[in-house]
Design an enzyme around this catalytic site. Sequence first.
Site, mmCIF file in Angstrom:
data_model
loop_
_atom_site.group_PDB
_atom_site.id
_atom_site.type_symbol
_atom_site.label_atom_id
_atom_site.label_comp_id
_atom_site.label_asym_id
_atom_site.label_seq_id
_atom_site.Cartn_x
_atom_site.Cartn_y
_atom_site.Cartn_z
ATOM 1 N N LYS A 9 -2.280 -11.982 2.990
ATOM 2 C CA LYS A 9 -1.981 -12.416 1.626
ATOM 3 C C LYS A 9 -1.786 -13.935 1.569
ATOM 4 C CE LYS A 9 -0.028 -7.921 0.281
ATOM 5 N NZ LYS A 9 1.107 -7.224 -0.411
ATOM 6 N N TYR A 49 -5.776 -3.082 -6.952
ATOM 7 C CA TYR A 49 -4.440 -2.514 -7.183
ATOM 8 C C TYR A 49 -4.435 -1.589 -8.399
ATOM 9 C CZ TYR A 49 -1.976 -5.511 -3.748
ATOM 10 O OH TYR A 49 -1.501 -6.110 -2.602
ATOM 11 N N PHE A 57 6.323 -4.377 -11.349
ATOM 12 C CA PHE A 57 6.111 -5.542 -10.476
ATOM 13 C C PHE A 57 4.679 -6.060 -10.522
ATOM 14 C CE2 PHE A 57 5.694 -1.741 -7.717
ATOM 15 C CZ PHE A 57 4.413 -1.932 -7.195
ATOM 16 N N ARG A 86 -0.908 0.354 9.421
ATOM 17 C CA ARG A 86 0.316 0.424 8.604
ATOM 18 C C ARG A 86 1.559 0.303 9.488
ATOM 19 N NH1 ARG A 86 0.234 0.464 2.914
ATOM 20 N NH2 ARG A 86 2.064 1.808 2.950
ATOM 21 N N THR A 92 7.104 -1.777 3.478
ATOM 22 C CA THR A 92 6.707 -2.651 2.369
ATOM 23 C C THR A 92 7.684 -3.799 2.165
ATOM 24 O OG1 THR A 92 5.640 -0.784 1.278
ATOM 25 C CG2 THR A 92 6.183 -2.670 -0.108
ATOM 26 N N ARG A 103 5.710 -7.566 9.086
ATOM 27 C CA ARG A 103 6.635 -7.858 7.983
ATOM 28 C C ARG A 103 8.061 -8.024 8.494
ATOM 29 N NH1 ARG A 103 3.948 -3.239 4.094
ATOM 30 N NH2 ARG A 103 2.542 -4.557 2.857
ATOM 31 N N ASN A 113 4.963 -10.222 1.114
ATOM 32 C CA ASN A 113 5.152 -9.478 2.359
ATOM 33 C C ASN A 113 3.949 -9.584 3.296
ATOM 34 O OD1 ASN A 113 3.391 -7.879 0.970
ATOM 35 N ND2 ASN A 113 4.660 -6.039 0.957
ATOM 36 N N HIS A 116 -1.587 -6.724 3.522
ATOM 37 C CA HIS A 116 -1.923 -5.437 2.900
ATOM 38 C C HIS A 116 -2.697 -4.605 3.911
ATOM 39 C CE1 HIS A 116 -3.583 -2.455 0.084
ATOM 40 N NE2 HIS A 116 -4.703 -2.593 0.776
ATOM 41 N N GLU A 127 -11.305 0.587 -1.043
ATOM 42 C CA GLU A 127 -10.956 -0.835 -1.026
ATOM 43 C C GLU A 127 -12.012 -1.659 -0.280
ATOM 44 O OE1 GLU A 127 -6.985 -0.855 0.602
ATOM 45 O OE2 GLU A 127 -6.161 0.182 -1.158
HETATM 46 N N1 UDP Z 1 5.520 -4.834 -4.408
HETATM 47 C C1 UDP Z 1 6.445 -5.560 -5.127
HETATM 48 N N2 UDP Z 1 7.605 -4.941 -5.539
HETATM 49 C C2 UDP Z 1 7.846 -3.628 -5.273
HETATM 50 C C3 UDP Z 1 6.894 -2.890 -4.544
HETATM 51 C C4 UDP Z 1 5.733 -3.520 -4.126
HETATM 52 O O1 UDP Z 1 6.238 -6.731 -5.392
HETATM 53 O O2 UDP Z 1 8.910 -3.116 -5.665
HETATM 54 C C5 UDP Z 1 4.276 -5.497 -3.969
HETATM 55 C C6 UDP Z 1 4.215 -5.755 -2.459
HETATM 56 O O3 UDP Z 1 3.501 -6.988 -2.273
HETATM 57 C C7 UDP Z 1 3.410 -4.572 -1.957
HETATM 58 C C8 UDP Z 1 2.421 -4.376 -3.108
HETATM 59 O O4 UDP Z 1 3.180 -4.643 -4.280
HETATM 60 O O5 UDP Z 1 2.773 -4.848 -0.728
HETATM 61 C C9 UDP Z 1 1.827 -3.000 -3.201
HETATM 62 O O6 UDP Z 1 2.868 -2.041 -3.190
HETATM 63 P P1 UDP Z 1 2.762 -0.733 -2.295
HETATM 64 O O7 UDP Z 1 3.853 0.181 -2.756
HETATM 65 O O8 UDP Z 1 1.364 -0.225 -2.318
HETATM 66 O O9 UDP Z 1 3.169 -1.264 -0.841
HETATM 67 P P2 UDP Z 1 2.278 -1.435 0.495
HETATM 68 O O10 UDP Z 1 1.285 -0.320 0.514
HETATM 69 O O11 UDP Z 1 1.644 -2.802 0.413
HETATM 70 O O12 UDP Z 1 3.271 -1.347 1.623
HETATM 71 MG MG MG Z 2 -0.096 0.208 -0.957
#
Ligand code: UDP
Ligand code: MG
Length: 139
Positions: A9, A49, A57, A86, A92, A103, A113, A116, A127
């Site tokens: 990112k 997304y 958010f 992952r 996350t 992370r 964070n 992705h 994707e």
């Molecule tokens: N995110 C955020 N606030 C939240 C949850 C997620 O800003 O409360 C952002 C964060 O950058 C995250 C992305 O949105 O990586 C996508 O969220 P997801 O739940 O898919 O998390 P990931 O799969 O990236 O762990």
């Molecule tokens: Mg995700």
Amino acid sequence: MERTLVICKPDAVERGLVGEIIGRFECKGLRILAAEVLHLDLEILGRHYAEHVDRPFYDDLVAFMSRSPAVLLVVGGPEGTVAMVRSLMGATDPGQAAPGTIRGDFGLEVTENLVHGSDGTGSAEREIAVFFPALASAG
Ligand code: UDP
Ligand code: MG
């Protein structure tokens, strides 16, 4: 080979952590199958997304993701690669992510964070097709 989409990112690029992040996947034994530096716009982020467009958010997320270039990767390896990526990324919220994860080692804040990774093999192929249409799988 199982494939997944990884995004280093904008915060990772700005902080000079792209090599560190790619290195973790390579040290694990995973392969970099494609890579591109791209300044993401709202149109492509809306497709990537799609499941988050109605979340509170979302506006902060896309503002962050479009503020400077990101590095897009297709990472491949054996069965289980999507889940391995992952687990190397960590939770996350970097504040909750375990030490030893990307992370957990480098982040503090949930939006910024660093990385992705697709959350399943179906989302990975969807994707990959968004960012690397030439690599899209036939089925
Ligand atoms: N995110 C955020 N606030 C939240 C949850 C997620 O800003 O409360 C952002 C964060 O950058 C995250 C992305 O949105 O990586 C996508 O969220 P997801 O739940 O898919 O998390 P990931 O799969 O990236 O762990
Ligand atoms: Mg995700």
